[in-house]
Design an enzyme around this catalytic site. Structure first.
Site, PDB file in Angstrom:
ATOM      1  N   ALA A 156       0.837  -1.198   0.000  1.00 11.13           N
ATOM      2  CA  ALA A 156       0.000   0.000   0.000  1.00 11.13           C
ATOM      3  C   ALA A 156       0.877   1.256   0.000  1.00 11.13           C
ATOM      4  O   ALA A 156       1.882   1.314  -0.706  1.00 11.13           O
ATOM      5  CB  ALA A 156      -0.980  -0.029   1.165  1.00 11.13           C
ATOM      6  N   CYS A 157       0.504   2.252   0.801  1.00  9.79           N
ATOM      7  CA  CYS A 157       1.224   3.525   0.778  1.00  9.79           C
ATOM      8  C   CYS A 157       2.654   3.414   1.293  1.00  9.79           C
ATOM      9  O   CYS A 157       3.454   4.337   1.099  1.00  9.79           O
ATOM     10  CB  CYS A 157       0.467   4.575   1.589  1.00  9.79           C
ATOM     11  SG  CYS A 157      -1.094   5.090   0.843  1.00  9.79           S
ATOM     12  N   SER A 158       2.991   2.309   1.946  1.00 11.87           N
ATOM     13  CA  SER A 158       4.349   2.129   2.462  1.00 11.87           C
ATOM     14  C   SER A 158       5.259   1.378   1.497  1.00 11.87           C
ATOM     15  O   SER A 158       6.378   1.016   1.858  1.00 11.87           O
ATOM     16  CB  SER A 158       4.326   1.388   3.802  1.00 11.87           C
ATOM     17  OG  SER A 158       4.410   2.293   4.872  1.00 11.87           O
ATOM     18  N   SER A 341      -0.014   7.970  -2.781  1.00 11.25           N
ATOM     19  CA  SER A 341       0.202   6.647  -2.212  1.00 11.25           C
ATOM     20  C   SER A 341       1.691   6.309  -2.139  1.00 11.25           C
ATOM     21  O   SER A 341       2.475   7.091  -1.635  1.00 11.25           O
ATOM     22  CB  SER A 341      -0.591   5.602  -3.005  1.00 11.25           C
ATOM     23  OG  SER A 341      -0.656   4.371  -2.311  1.00 11.25           O
TER      24      SER A 341
END
Length: 381
Positions: A156-158, A341
């Site tokens: 995801a965003c990481s 993101s």
């Protein structure tokens, strides 16, 4: 030998949507919905939708505009989604690979390298337009690598910090000497543009980062990384390949009513819960990373943070460095790019390295669904 970030590249889509444009479309959709469902609203069977404003969006998020790969469909109140034509796989380059290839070519040029110099490509992002073959392998084909490997990963965003850590691990193990980590996001396609609470959050973009093993360090030496995950459904996107089977099993249509203001098969988040739970966890992870490396927070010259929300960035900065912390330490690109993101911390890193001198320390930090949080400690060479 040192492992370094030696160059980055940034692909910016051709279209931009301002808050004012977005609000005009959203409010027209609200009016259309309320008019169509007036009787049901009067009977209390449905809830009337409420207008949005550009001022509300900027105050809530710090966002003023966002870049997108297609604009007309998003701004059409009868569609409110990007309209992107299908490309025949194998005959044409996929749109995600095209974006990533552009960013990667820039990064290679900035590093003085060519595609044949790469040993591996990691495409790390939140959304993939297909399950397989990997977007990374498609980019490998077009960039001109001679052998090597490519794979996709989703955190995801990481995904950017986890991707950098993965590249470092591959280099330390001897599997590769030079890896490209690419973040490609068409978040406009996973966003529910009819949801007032989140329709303004995301934008499209692609970034590329070159990570190399070098006898003589250059760029930014990667000193350490710290990764953390914890299961939460406060940020989610459940769209997947099993959806058809699940809809059939439930005896319902494949796609929800187009007039439905919210669908659980697109991006959803409990924003207030995310703010309360994620901000302290991010701050703690950064402090733990610094403590592990015997570094005081005040030694940091830059914090390149995930561009989720201006208020989150400000709180994390003040928690790590104190209430009077210089805001230039945690620069933002939210106003122009919105939340992109996985790519967002790398956009900030790409654009904001001002005043970084040899020996200066910085942290690249990402956070998002999972929950997933990652921090990478770097030193300017």
């Amino acid at each position: 030998m040192s492992i370094c970030i030696t160059a980055t590249g940034l692909y910016t889509p051709p279209y931009s949507i301002s808050n004012e444009e977005l609000v005009a479309t959203f409010n027209q959709y609200v009016d259309n919905y309320n008019a169509k469902n007036a009787d049901a609203i009067d009977r209390g069977e449905k809830t009337a939708l409420v207008h949005s404003t550009a001022e509300f969006i900027e105050k809530a998020s710090g966002i003023k505009s966002r870049y997108v790969m297609e604009k007309d469909g998003i701004l059409n109140p009868d569609i409110m989604a990007p309209v992107i034509p299908y490309r025949k796989l194998g005959k044409e380059m996929s749109i995600m690979a095209e974006m990533g290839l552009d960013a990667l070519k820039q990064a290679l040029d900035n590093a003085g390298l060519q595609g044949k110099d790469l040993d591996g490509i990691i495409v790390a992002c939140s959304n993939f337009q297909r399950v397989y073959p990997a977007i990374a392998i498609e980019i490998q084909q077009y960039i001109g690598m001679q052998g090597g490997f490519g794979f996709d990963m989703n955190v995801a965003c990481s995904a950017a910090t986890f991707g950098i850590a993965q590249a470092v691990g591959l280099i330390k193990s001897g599997t590769a000497k030079r890896v490209a980590m690419v973040n490609i996001e068409i978040t406009s396609a996973h966003l529910n543009w009819r949801n007032r609470d989140s329709h303004f959050i995301f934008g499209d973009v692609a970034t590329a980062t070159i990570i190399e093993e070098l006898a003589t360090p250059k760029g930014y030496e990667i000193l350490d990384s710290h990764l953390f995950t914890q299961f939460s459904t406060n940020i989610k996107n459940e769209y997947g390949f099993l959806d058809r089977s699940e809809f059939l099993a439930a005896g319902t249509p494949m796609y929800p009513d187009i007039d439905a203001p919210v669908t659980d098969k697109l991006f959803l988040q409990e924003g207030r819960k995310v703010f309360r739970e994620v901000c302290p966890a991010v701050s703690n992870l950064i402090l733990e990373l610094l403590h592990k490396n015997h570094i005081e927070p005040q030694q940091l010259k830059k914090m390149w943070l995930h561009q989720a929300n201006a208020n989150m960035i400000d709180l994390i900065l003040r928690t790590v460095l104190g209430k009077e912390a210089d805001k230039s330490i945690a620069p933002m690109v939210l106003a122009e790019y919105a939340n992109t993101s996985s790519a967002s911390p790398m956009i900030v890193f790409h654009k904001h390295q001002e005043n970084m001198q040899s020996g200066d320390l910085g942290v690249i930090c990402s956070f998002g669904a999972g929950y997933s949080i990652g921090g990478v400690l770097v030193k300017k060479v």
